[in-house]
Design a protein around this motif. Structure first.
Motif: not given
Length: 578
Positions: A382-389, A399-407
């Protein structure tokens, strides 16, 4: 700490709370797995000092405030440090007939008998809180130089003569070397450092700690201890003792009753030898709340609103050491409920969080941020944290993850909030994707807080005002302060405004500062912002639009905190200058 029985007797007899309320709090603390004393303090039912003041009244002994107490070294050392730390007891005054001690548990009769026999003096009991005793215990470590007195004459020469790597391993186990390293590590934890720098120079070894964002000189050691210290830290970190040419990275952990700290170790070859930098990560550190981070009321509501959104991206930006990870973990702490699946990919994992699936980047086997993100999307998060882009691939997957319903939560390196979205576009991410998925950008820096033990107010002089006017748009800042109700009338200028700074005291080691807090710039996405992104508008256009909607700039947030006595103008200028 007091037992539950003692706390009940103290609070009920002093009519702080009634028996029913006590039983309710006691049950709640047990349910949460917390020590009752800590629970009552966290819930602000009674503070630590207040509890022990009431305990003094209950036990009919004096309460002593040790904060401003000057303690002679010979008196302090009359109780060995190990006993003082274990039993939470301090000797703070003595004469030929009696010794005055402060302790946190007057029922500890055995220790009182021990001190009486050891000193041959009558013991006068005073009660104080464990936190005050812990502050005094630090004084045992103030004379760090004394720990290295053995480094004179023949012993120093012997430490310097190392013929091969077998000797290095022996040297690393040598008691004096072990003592040096243990003392440096323990002292760093007690001083609240979060980086240790051990630097090799031509004729000496320098030790520095980074405390509250600033490096401080701690100790200069003889060159003869260089090999032993490096070998000892390599062995602790499970690194190659015989590798002196290539950089190495490792980690180790120290656990005591008082703290649990991970040390992340980086060793780098330099001209005069190997330099060591250790990052301290306190695993017992409690997650902060949004309120504790230091947001102003308006930005606080914006952050709170966006954290509650079920999808989209929140980015935190700023240089290394600006507190980005702390902000992300604070947001994760709010979102971390049994109803959601949270996955993180980090480099490194800095703090452990229960019920969060934390994953460590390993570039040696090709497990990058992008690879981890792809794997997460098959784990029903449901929620993903990426240390750094850091690159286009990671940015696009996030960004694609955010588009498909993820925070999605992450960090990125930019100077301010407005330059973040153009930075993503420069990475090659399509602007329409940025505009439709971005929820919030938090740009931040950390400033040192004025020490509350020596804070004083002052007015700016003419020269100081002229210098500020050269560097900043003071009229705009004053108008913002008036709008935020920090000052009454912007037209009066800086001359009559009170600002604050520290004078220097024992509490802050004469640094005038104690602790840190964030200053922020919060940019919330909107239809107007999205349209500027879509047509690939510049950072200055985005900034102008955000300011028209009431965005506080970092320097303005800093001025509000300086005006309110949280930090100094010097700190604001130090961290915001580009």
């Amino acid at each position: 700490m007091f037992s539950d029985r003692q706390i009940k007797e103290i609070l009920v007899s002093n009519e702080i709370i009634n028996l029913d309320d006590f039983n309710k709090h006691s049950k709640e603390a047990k349910t949460l797995g917390k020590i009752l004393e800590n629970y009552l303090s966290e819930k602000k039912i009674i503070s630590g000092d207040a509890l022990y003041e009431n305990a003094a009244n209950y036990y009919k002994v004096p309460f002593i405030n040790l904060k401003n107490q000057t303690i002679r070294k010979d008196v302090l050392l009359s109780i060995p440090e190990k006993i003082a730390s274990t039993h939470k007891i301090i000797a703070f005054d003595a004469d030929d007939k009696k010794i005055k001690i402060a302790l946190s548990n007057p029922e500890d009769i055995e220790i009182l008998e021990f001190i009486k026999k050891k000193t041959g003096l009558d013991v006068e009991i005073n009660l104080t809180s464990p936190s005050q005793i812990n502050d005094v215990i630090k004084q045992y470590h103030k004379s760090l130089k004394a720990e290295f007195d053995y480094l004179s004459g023949d012993k120093a020469d012997k430490l310097g003569k190392v013929s091969d790597d077998k000797d290095l391993k022996k040297l690393a186990e040598d008691l004096p070397v072990v003592r040096i390293v243990d003392t440096l590590l323990e002292y760093s934890v007690l001083e609240g450092a979060y980086n240790i720098h051990i630097e090799q120079e031509k004729k000496k070894v320098s030790v520095r700690y980074r405390v509250d964002g600033v490096l401080q000189n701690v100790m200069v050691l003889p060159k003869t201890v260089q090999s032993g210290i490096i070998a000892r830290i390599k062995i602790l970190s499970n690194l190659k003792v015989d590798e002196h040419i290539l950089p190495q990275d490792g980690r180790f952990k120290i656990t005591t009753n008082d703290y649990k700290v991970s040390f992340r170790v980086s060793i780098l070859p330099t001209f005069d030898g190997e330099k060591i930098v250790m990052r301290l990560l306190n695993e017992k550190a409690q997650t902060l709340t949004l309120e504790q981070l230091g947001f102003q009321p308006g930005p606080f509501q914006i952050v709170k609103r966006n954290v509650a959104k079920p999808n989209g991206i929140i980015l935190v930006t700023g240089p290394t050491g600006s507190g980005k990870t702390t902000t992300l973990y604070t947001i994760l702490g709010i979102l971390n409920t049994p109803k959601v699946n949270i996955s993180t990919i980090e480099d490194p994992i800095e703090y452990r969080m229960e019920h969060v699936n934390q994953s460590q980047v390993n570039s040696k086997i090709g497990y990058t941020f992008a690879a981890g993100l792809r794997a997460f999307l098959r784990q029903d998060p449901d929620i993903i944290m990426v240390g750094e882009i850091r690159d286009q691939e990671t940015a696009e997957i996030a960004i694609h993850a955010a588009m498909t319903g993820h925070a999605v939560l992450s960090t990125i390196h930019t100077n301010d909030a407005a330059t973040t979205m153009p930075r993503l576009a420069e990475m090659g991410v399509p602007t329409f994707l940025i505009g439709s998925t971005m929820n919030l950008i938090v740009a931040q820096r950390l400033v040192r807080k004025i020490c509350t033990g020596c804070i004083q107010s002052y007015n700016l002089g003419e020269e100081e005002i002229k210098e500020l006017e050269k560097q900043l748009d003071i009229d705009s800042i004053l108008n913002t302060l008036e709008k935020e109700k920090s000052i009454m009338d912007a037209k009066k200028g800086l001359k009559n405004l009170l600002f604050y700074r520290g004078k220097g005291c024992k509490k802050c080691n004469n640094s005038c500062y104690k602790g840190r807090i964030g200053i922020y710039e919060i940019l919330e996405n909107s239809e107007e912002i999205s349209s500027i992104i879509l047509r690939n508008g510049s950072a200055s256009e985005l900034k102008k639009e955000a300011l028209s909607k009431g965005m506080l700039m970092m320097v303005e947030d800093g001025f509000i905190k300086a005006k309110n006595g949280v930090t100094t103008l010097e700190e604001i200028l130090r961290v915001t200058k580009e």
